[in-house]
Each structure stands twice: as structure tokens, then as C-alpha cells.
Scaffold this active site. Sequence first.
Site, mmCIF file in Angstrom:
data_model
loop_
_atom_site.group_PDB
_atom_site.id
_atom_site.type_symbol
_atom_site.label_atom_id
_atom_site.label_comp_id
_atom_site.label_asym_id
_atom_site.label_seq_id
_atom_site.Cartn_x
_atom_site.Cartn_y
_atom_site.Cartn_z
ATOM 1 N N HIS A 242 15.373 13.092 -42.491
ATOM 2 C CA HIS A 242 14.340 12.457 -43.309
ATOM 3 C C HIS A 242 14.668 12.760 -44.766
ATOM 4 C CE1 HIS A 242 10.763 11.724 -45.506
ATOM 5 N NE2 HIS A 242 10.473 13.010 -45.641
ATOM 6 N N CYS B 161 5.833 12.238 -42.907
ATOM 7 C CA CYS B 161 7.303 12.176 -42.950
ATOM 8 C C CYS B 161 7.929 12.215 -41.556
ATOM 9 C CB CYS B 161 7.846 13.318 -43.799
ATOM 10 S SG CYS B 161 7.252 13.219 -45.482
ATOM 11 N N ASN C 156 11.792 9.470 -51.693
ATOM 12 C CA ASN C 156 11.287 9.822 -50.365
ATOM 13 C C ASN C 156 10.314 8.721 -49.928
ATOM 14 O OD1 ASN C 156 9.671 10.844 -48.282
ATOM 15 N ND2 ASN C 156 9.703 12.936 -49.052
HETATM 16 N N1 COA Z 1 9.326 16.874 -64.145
HETATM 17 C C1 COA Z 1 9.329 17.956 -64.912
HETATM 18 N N2 COA Z 1 8.770 19.119 -64.539
HETATM 19 C C2 COA Z 1 8.179 19.166 -63.343
HETATM 20 C C3 COA Z 1 8.148 18.072 -62.480
HETATM 21 C C4 COA Z 1 8.744 16.856 -62.919
HETATM 22 N N3 COA Z 1 8.763 15.760 -62.175
HETATM 23 N N4 COA Z 1 7.504 18.428 -61.348
HETATM 24 C C5 COA Z 1 7.144 19.706 -61.486
HETATM 25 N N5 COA Z 1 7.552 20.156 -62.710
HETATM 26 C C6 COA Z 1 7.355 21.468 -63.296
HETATM 27 C C7 COA Z 1 6.144 22.172 -62.754
HETATM 28 O O1 COA Z 1 4.975 21.707 -63.403
HETATM 29 C C8 COA Z 1 6.447 23.605 -63.106
HETATM 30 O O2 COA Z 1 6.143 23.807 -64.447
HETATM 31 P P1 COA Z 1 5.549 25.208 -64.956
HETATM 32 O O3 COA Z 1 6.597 26.225 -64.614
HETATM 33 O O4 COA Z 1 5.351 24.978 -66.408
HETATM 34 O O5 COA Z 1 4.279 25.385 -64.179
HETATM 35 C C9 COA Z 1 7.971 23.678 -62.943
HETATM 36 O O6 COA Z 1 8.439 22.317 -62.967
HETATM 37 C C10 COA Z 1 8.409 24.323 -61.648
HETATM 38 O O7 COA Z 1 7.600 23.790 -60.607
HETATM 39 P P2 COA Z 1 7.921 24.042 -59.114
HETATM 40 O O8 COA Z 1 6.955 23.269 -58.255
HETATM 41 O O9 COA Z 1 8.030 25.515 -58.892
HETATM 42 O O10 COA Z 1 9.373 23.400 -59.054
HETATM 43 P P3 COA Z 1 10.413 23.396 -57.911
HETATM 44 O O11 COA Z 1 11.684 23.925 -58.368
HETATM 45 O O12 COA Z 1 9.840 23.944 -56.651
HETATM 46 O O13 COA Z 1 10.635 21.834 -57.677
HETATM 47 C C11 COA Z 1 9.901 20.157 -56.175
HETATM 48 C C12 COA Z 1 9.532 21.010 -57.345
HETATM 49 C C13 COA Z 1 8.675 19.340 -55.806
HETATM 50 C C14 COA Z 1 11.034 19.215 -56.565
HETATM 51 C C15 COA Z 1 10.381 21.050 -55.003
HETATM 52 O O14 COA Z 1 9.495 22.108 -54.805
HETATM 53 C C16 COA Z 1 10.552 20.313 -53.744
HETATM 54 O O15 COA Z 1 11.314 19.375 -53.667
HETATM 55 N N6 COA Z 1 9.867 20.742 -52.671
HETATM 56 C C17 COA Z 1 9.916 20.042 -51.419
HETATM 57 C C18 COA Z 1 9.111 18.839 -51.549
HETATM 58 C C19 COA Z 1 9.350 17.859 -50.491
HETATM 59 O O16 COA Z 1 10.423 17.734 -49.985
HETATM 60 N N7 COA Z 1 8.320 17.151 -50.136
HETATM 61 C C20 COA Z 1 8.390 16.179 -49.157
HETATM 62 C C21 COA Z 1 8.368 16.841 -47.833
HETATM 63 S S1 COA Z 1 8.415 15.652 -46.659
#
Ligand code: COA
Length: 351
Positions: free
Chosen positions: A278, A114, A308
Site C-alpha cells: 500500500h 488503507c 497515498n
Molecule cells: N510540510 C512542512 N512541515 C510539516 C509538514 C509539511 N507537509 N507536515 C508536518 N510538518 C512539520 C510538523 O508540523 C512538525 O513541525 P514542528 O516540529 O514545528 O512541530 C515537523 O514537521 C515534524 O513533524 P512530524 O510529524 O514529527 O514529522 P515526521 O518526520 O514524522 O513526518 C509524516 C511526518 C506524516 C510524513 C510521517 O510521520 C509519516 O509519513 N508517517 C506515516 C504516515 C502514513 O504513512 N500515513 C498513512 C498510513 S496508511
Amino acid sequence: MLRSKIAGIGYYVPERVVTNDDLAKVMDTSDKWIQERTGIKERRHGVRFEETTSTMGTKAARIAIERAGIEPKDVDFIVFATLSPDYYFPGSGVLLQRQLGIPGIGALDVRNQCSGFIYALSVADQFVKTGMYKNVLVVGAELHSFGLDYSTKGRNVTAIFGDGAGAVVLQAAAEGEDKGILSTHLHADGNHAEQLAMINFGSHSGVHLGKERFGFNEDAQYGELMMSDKMWEEKDIYPEMNGQYVFKYAVTKFPEVIMEALKANGRELSDLDMLIPHQANLRISQFVQKRLRLRDDQVFNNIQKYGNTTAASIPIALCEAYEKGKVKEGDLVCLAAFGSGFTWGSALIKW
Ligand code: COA
């Protein structure tokens, strides 16, 4: 010392729109969940069996080259940032060079995910500033769609990433011309390398899988250790992300590196006309905006439409902002990125 300026900019995104509802047809997710957690409404996926990272990069590059008022033959050097190259090797830079029909010039691939575009821009900036090259083409392109896990196991990653490409031509600013790249700042901390990574099929597969999955069998063929049926069955062949962990670091490092850029140039947040972060996640951008108390018109986001796009996200966003007239002559623009590695960085530009 010369100063480099962005003489031309372009972007390309594939025509195929993939909505959150489209993803919900193949995995357990929903439009509501994806929009609430990431702000993403849709993303683009490349035309199957037709588009690659380098073909998209070439389309963006041609626009940047034309807008710079030069021809492909005038490009002296290529820096290509991607985490989804056409081939494991060689890199996509040489493929783009071939497509542009300009053999002989140097082509460097940057693998900083990224933050790839900021790293690539910084490298190009050094070449221009020192007078080594006149026109450096900097490209960020990603074709994620071919390598994502479309089962529910991969939903946290697959919902986020999209395909696209952006490019700029860097040139030396004329003497007395008050524009260009004022500074770049680059950082990394490999202690977090596995928090957002695609580990297989690197050489690590042999060490890790050999020991943990197959016992340490001296007679095992290297090929077997690199790739196994078990890895396919367990879908251990896709990018993996510890979302919350990444989020926590991102919202700390973005403000840090933006302030570092401003401070190094004796500027304040109030001097900033536009921040192009980004496009990792809209919630991250909003968090950063709030923490820095920036107005809505000081931050540009387009992740809603494209997801992204990793190394491509900054040049795509910068180009869109420029085309919409949101980045204008004389504006102070900050580019900032954070991502896998972890790596992060910023570039401060007088447009
Ligand atoms: N649809 C539905 N549920 C989803 C999902 C999706 N696309 N992706 C994850 N979940 C679920 C998980 O499986 C988890 O389920 P569980 O509680 O039964 O285990 C639940 O949602 C919560 O997961 P979690 O990872 O804690 O969610 P979150 O609130 O942290 O959101 C992201 C997940 C990925 C959206 C978030 O963490 C995020 O955006 N992080 C930064 C990622 C990023 O920017 N990456 C690029 C960096 S360059």
C-alpha cells in the site's frame, strides 16, 4: 474448493496534477520537505464539482470488466472499498452499480481505509471460492481532495493524500489452472483507532463534544452537538494523523503480514517476484524493503506520482506494474497494507 483469480484489472486517476509547489502556495510547506519525508512529488485531485469517488470507481471498473472479457451485466456482486464515500449513506457500491447499469445484484461497502482493498479482495475471494458468485467486481476508490485541510494545520495529512481508483474482476480459475489468490490474511487492532482518524461527524461527536465543549446540557439539541461553529473554527472536521506513531506501527506490521502470507504458503522471500505495498509513504516502503532485504525489482512503488490514495493505492499500483510488464504470468505477487484502525493485511497471488 475453487480458487479465484484476477481476470481483469484497471485504474483511473483524475487529470488534474497537484504538485508540492502548488500546495506550498496555500500552506506552509515545501517540495523539499514533502519529498524528503514522503517521497511524494505530486498527486491527482478530482475535477471539482464533477468527479466523485463512485464516478472514478466506475471508470476503473469499466476497464477491469473489459479486460476480463465480460460485460457489466455479467458481474454478480460488487465490493467497494473507500473511506471517502460520495454520501454518508448509502455507500458508494450502490452508486457504482447504478452507473454501470446493473441493478439487482448485491453491493457491499468496505470501510477499512488503507487496508480496504485487501479486505474487499478477501471478501470477494470467499464468494468466488465457495462458488456463490462467478464474477465479483472489487473496487478501491478515494476522492480525498474535497475533504482535506488546506491550511498549515492540516499539512501533515494534506501533503500525503491523493485521489484515484482501481478495480479488479475476480473469477474462478479453471480446473488445473495454476494461478489465483493463494491466501489472504486480515488483522486489526482498534486500540489505535484515533491515531489516524476522522472522528467528526460520527455519533461520537455528540458524546465527546457535548461533554467536553458545551458542558453536559440535557436540553442541547442533538444537531447542535453533532456540528458546531466551534468545530468549524477550530478545523476539527478533518482527518487527523499522529504521523510518527503510524510510521512506527506500519514498519512493524508490513513485514509481519508479508512473512505470514509467505509462510502460510510454504514460500520464501526469495520466491517473491513482486511486492505491491500500500502506497502509504515511500519511506515506509523503503524501510520494509530494507528490513526484508528485497531487491529493487521485487518492490513496486508509484506514490511519487499519486500520493497515498488509501483503498485505491494497491489496485492502482498493481495495474501499473502489470501494464509496465513488471507483473507477468506465473509471478508470485504479494499485496500488503497497513492503515487507520489500525488495520493491516496481505494477499499472496500467483499471477
Ligand atoms: N510540510 C512542512 N512541515 C510539516 C509538514 C509539511 N507537509 N507536515 C508536518 N510538518 C512539520 C510538523 O508540523 C512538525 O513541525 P514542528 O516540529 O514545528 O512541530 C515537523 O514537521 C515534524 O513533524 P512530524 O510529524 O514529527 O514529522 P515526521 O518526520 O514524522 O513526518 C509524516 C511526518 C506524516 C510524513 C510521517 O510521520 C509519516 O509519513 N508517517 C506515516 C504516515 C502514513 O504513512 N500515513 C498513512 C498510513 S496508511
